[in-house]
Design a protein around this motif. Structure first.
Motif, PDB file in Angstrom:
ATOM      1  N   THR A  28     -31.009  36.484 -53.501  1.00  0.00           N
ATOM      2  CA  THR A  28     -32.624  35.995 -53.117  1.00  0.00           C
ATOM      3  C   THR A  28     -32.529  34.784 -52.942  1.00  0.00           C
ATOM      4  N   PHE A  29     -33.325  34.517 -51.693  1.00  0.00           N
ATOM      5  CA  PHE A  29     -33.343  33.111 -50.872  1.00  0.00           C
ATOM      6  C   PHE A  29     -33.748  32.448 -51.723  1.00  0.00           C
ATOM      7  N   SER A  30     -34.805  32.309 -52.761  1.00  0.00           N
ATOM      8  CA  SER A  30     -35.452  31.272 -53.498  1.00  0.00           C
ATOM      9  C   SER A  30     -34.457  30.539 -54.527  1.00  0.00           C
ATOM     10  N   LEU A  31     -33.284  31.119 -54.530  1.00  0.00           N
ATOM     11  CA  LEU A  31     -32.393  30.756 -55.585  1.00  0.00           C
ATOM     12  C   LEU A  31     -31.436  29.587 -54.996  1.00  0.00           C
ATOM     13  N   TYR A  32     -31.683  29.335 -53.884  1.00  0.00           N
ATOM     14  CA  TYR A  32     -30.674  28.509 -53.035  1.00  0.00           C
ATOM     15  C   TYR A  32     -31.526  27.112 -52.385  1.00  0.00           C
ATOM     16  N   ALA A  33     -31.228  26.096 -52.821  1.00  0.00           N
ATOM     17  CA  ALA A  33     -31.238  24.918 -51.919  1.00  0.00           C
ATOM     18  C   ALA A  33     -30.850  25.055 -50.718  1.00  0.00           C
ATOM     19  N   MET A  34     -31.438  24.608 -49.539  1.00  0.00           N
ATOM     20  CA  MET A  34     -31.097  24.649 -48.206  1.00  0.00           C
ATOM     21  C   MET A  34     -30.947  23.581 -47.513  1.00  0.00           C
ATOM     22  N   GLY A  35     -29.910  23.333 -46.488  1.00  0.00           N
ATOM     23  CA  GLY A  35     -29.683  22.115 -45.604  1.00  0.00           C
ATOM     24  C   GLY A  35     -29.647  22.650 -44.138  1.00  0.00           C
ATOM     25  N   TRP A  36     -29.346  21.408 -43.370  1.00  0.00           N
ATOM     26  CA  TRP A  36     -28.930  21.456 -42.105  1.00  0.00           C
ATOM     27  C   TRP A  36     -27.563  20.281 -42.061  1.00  0.00           C
ATOM     28  N   PHE A  37     -26.766  20.677 -41.320  1.00  0.00           N
ATOM     29  CA  PHE A  37     -25.775  19.669 -40.856  1.00  0.00           C
ATOM     30  C   PHE A  37     -25.560  19.865 -39.633  1.00  0.00           C
ATOM     31  N   ARG A  38     -24.845  18.893 -38.550  1.00  0.00           N
ATOM     32  CA  ARG A  38     -24.597  18.835 -37.555  1.00  0.00           C
ATOM     33  C   ARG A  38     -23.317  18.187 -37.150  1.00  0.00           C
ATOM     34  N   GLN A  39     -22.578  19.018 -36.099  1.00  0.00           N
ATOM     35  CA  GLN A  39     -21.335  18.373 -35.623  1.00  0.00           C
ATOM     36  C   GLN A  39     -21.284  18.173 -33.979  1.00  0.00           C
ATOM     37  N   ALA A  40     -21.095  16.932 -33.678  1.00  0.00           N
ATOM     38  CA  ALA A  40     -21.014  16.542 -32.440  1.00  0.00           C
ATOM     39  C   ALA A  40     -19.450  16.615 -31.748  1.00  0.00           C
ATOM     40  N   PRO A  41     -19.317  16.771 -30.553  1.00  0.00           N
ATOM     41  CA  PRO A  41     -18.110  16.751 -30.117  1.00  0.00           C
ATOM     42  C   PRO A  41     -17.084  15.511 -30.498  1.00  0.00           C
ATOM     43  N   GLY A  42     -15.852  15.701 -31.094  1.00  0.00           N
ATOM     44  CA  GLY A  42     -15.170  14.974 -31.326  1.00  0.00           C
ATOM     45  C   GLY A  42     -15.442  14.072 -32.623  1.00  0.00           C
ATOM     46  N   MET A  83     -37.452  19.795 -34.845  1.00  0.00           N
ATOM     47  CA  MET A  83     -36.871  18.665 -34.128  1.00  0.00           C
ATOM     48  C   MET A  83     -37.789  18.058 -33.085  1.00  0.00           C
ATOM     49  N   ASN A  84     -38.151  16.880 -33.017  1.00  0.00           N
ATOM     50  CA  ASN A  84     -39.030  16.292 -32.235  1.00  0.00           C
ATOM     51  C   ASN A  84     -38.478  14.972 -31.861  1.00  0.00           C
ATOM     52  N   SER A  85     -38.998  14.659 -30.520  1.00  0.00           N
ATOM     53  CA  SER A  85     -38.417  13.302 -29.992  1.00  0.00           C
ATOM     54  C   SER A  85     -36.918  13.417 -29.945  1.00  0.00           C
ATOM     55  N   LEU A  86     -36.567  14.309 -29.346  1.00  0.00           N
ATOM     56  CA  LEU A  86     -34.902  14.561 -29.385  1.00  0.00           C
ATOM     57  C   LEU A  86     -34.304  13.598 -28.392  1.00  0.00           C
ATOM     58  N   LYS A  87     -33.100  13.166 -28.871  1.00  0.00           N
ATOM     59  CA  LYS A  87     -32.332  12.159 -28.161  1.00  0.00           C
ATOM     60  C   LYS A  87     -30.912  12.629 -27.500  1.00  0.00           C
ATOM     61  N   PRO A  88     -30.357  12.289 -26.500  1.00  0.00           N
ATOM     62  CA  PRO A  88     -28.951  12.759 -26.142  1.00  0.00           C
ATOM     63  C   PRO A  88     -28.124  12.964 -27.308  1.00  0.00           C
ATOM     64  N   GLU A  89     -28.276  11.786 -28.156  1.00  0.00           N
ATOM     65  CA  GLU A  89     -27.172  11.599 -29.386  1.00  0.00           C
ATOM     66  C   GLU A  89     -27.597  12.481 -30.507  1.00  0.00           C
ATOM     67  N   GLN A 118     -25.708  25.721 -30.861  1.00  0.00           N
ATOM     68  CA  GLN A 118     -25.725  24.545 -30.030  1.00  0.00           C
ATOM     69  C   GLN A 118     -27.101  24.047 -29.572  1.00  0.00           C
ATOM     70  N   VAL A 119     -27.255  22.831 -29.702  1.00  0.00           N
ATOM     71  CA  VAL A 119     -28.328  21.966 -29.464  1.00  0.00           C
ATOM     72  C   VAL A 119     -27.909  20.877 -28.465  1.00  0.00           C
ATOM     73  N   THR A 120     -28.430  20.916 -27.206  1.00  0.00           N
ATOM     74  CA  THR A 120     -27.930  20.115 -26.076  1.00  0.00           C
ATOM     75  C   THR A 120     -29.352  19.512 -25.513  1.00  0.00           C
ATOM     76  N   VAL A 121     -29.143  18.187 -25.672  1.00  0.00           N
ATOM     77  CA  VAL A 121     -30.381  17.189 -25.013  1.00  0.00           C
ATOM     78  C   VAL A 121     -29.744  16.488 -23.889  1.00  0.00           C
ATOM     79  N   SER A 122     -30.581  16.501 -22.948  1.00  0.00           N
ATOM     80  CA  SER A 122     -30.034  16.211 -21.789  1.00  0.00           C
ATOM     81  C   SER A 122     -30.899  14.737 -21.522  1.00  0.00           C
ATOM     82  N   SER A 123     -30.373  13.795 -20.910  1.00  0.00           N
ATOM     83  CA  SER A 123     -31.238  12.503 -20.407  1.00  0.00           C
ATOM     84  C   SER A 123     -31.725  12.513 -18.930  1.00  0.00           C
TER      85      SER A 123
END
Length: 123
Positions: A28-42, A83-89, A118-123
């Motif tokens: 049951t999905f509503s039993l869980y608190a949800m989140g997002w993490f990210r990992q950049a190269p290196g 995700m708005n106003s995305l940056k290369p970082e 993968q999310v890639t933001v180009s400059s």
């Protein structure tokens, strides 16, 4: 146990927007608190945002505050990351995460992870 599958990643120019989705199955999905993490190269995986079981309580990393928004639709077993106003970082693999029980803010320790997208933001 819950299974998590992310979608919506891709390549976007700086200043653009993307919306990630994470659909859960298995419990049951509503039993869980949800989140997002990210990992950049290196770099180590870092916390981005988490929300309570209803979505009413949210907590953002300073680096994304004001640009990213988490929301969830418990009827669709899905959590979103707008995700708005995305940056290369912001370029990274983004991981959906779940933790059984309520979440009130602050430190968030997931018990379950998606495979990442993968999310890639180009400059």
């Amino acid at each position: 146990q819950v299974q998590l599958v992310e979608s919506g990643g891709g390549l976007v120019q700086a200043g653009g927007s993307l919306r990630l989705s994470c659909t859960a199955s298995g419990r049951t999905f509503s039993l869980y608190a949800m989140g997002w993490f990210r990992q950049a190269p290196g770099k180590e995986r870092e916390f981005v945002v988490a929300c309570s079981r209803s979505g009413g309580n949210t907590y953002y990393a300073d680096s994304v505050k004001g640009r990213f928004t988490i929301s969830r639709d418990n009827a669709k077993n899905t959590v979103y990351l707008q995700m708005n106003s995305l940056k290369p970082e912001d370029t990274a693999v983004y991981y959906c995460a779940a933790r059984q029980g309520e979440y009130y803010g602050g430190a968030y320790y997931p018990g379950y992870w998606g495979q990442g997208i993968q999310v890639t933001v180009s400059s």
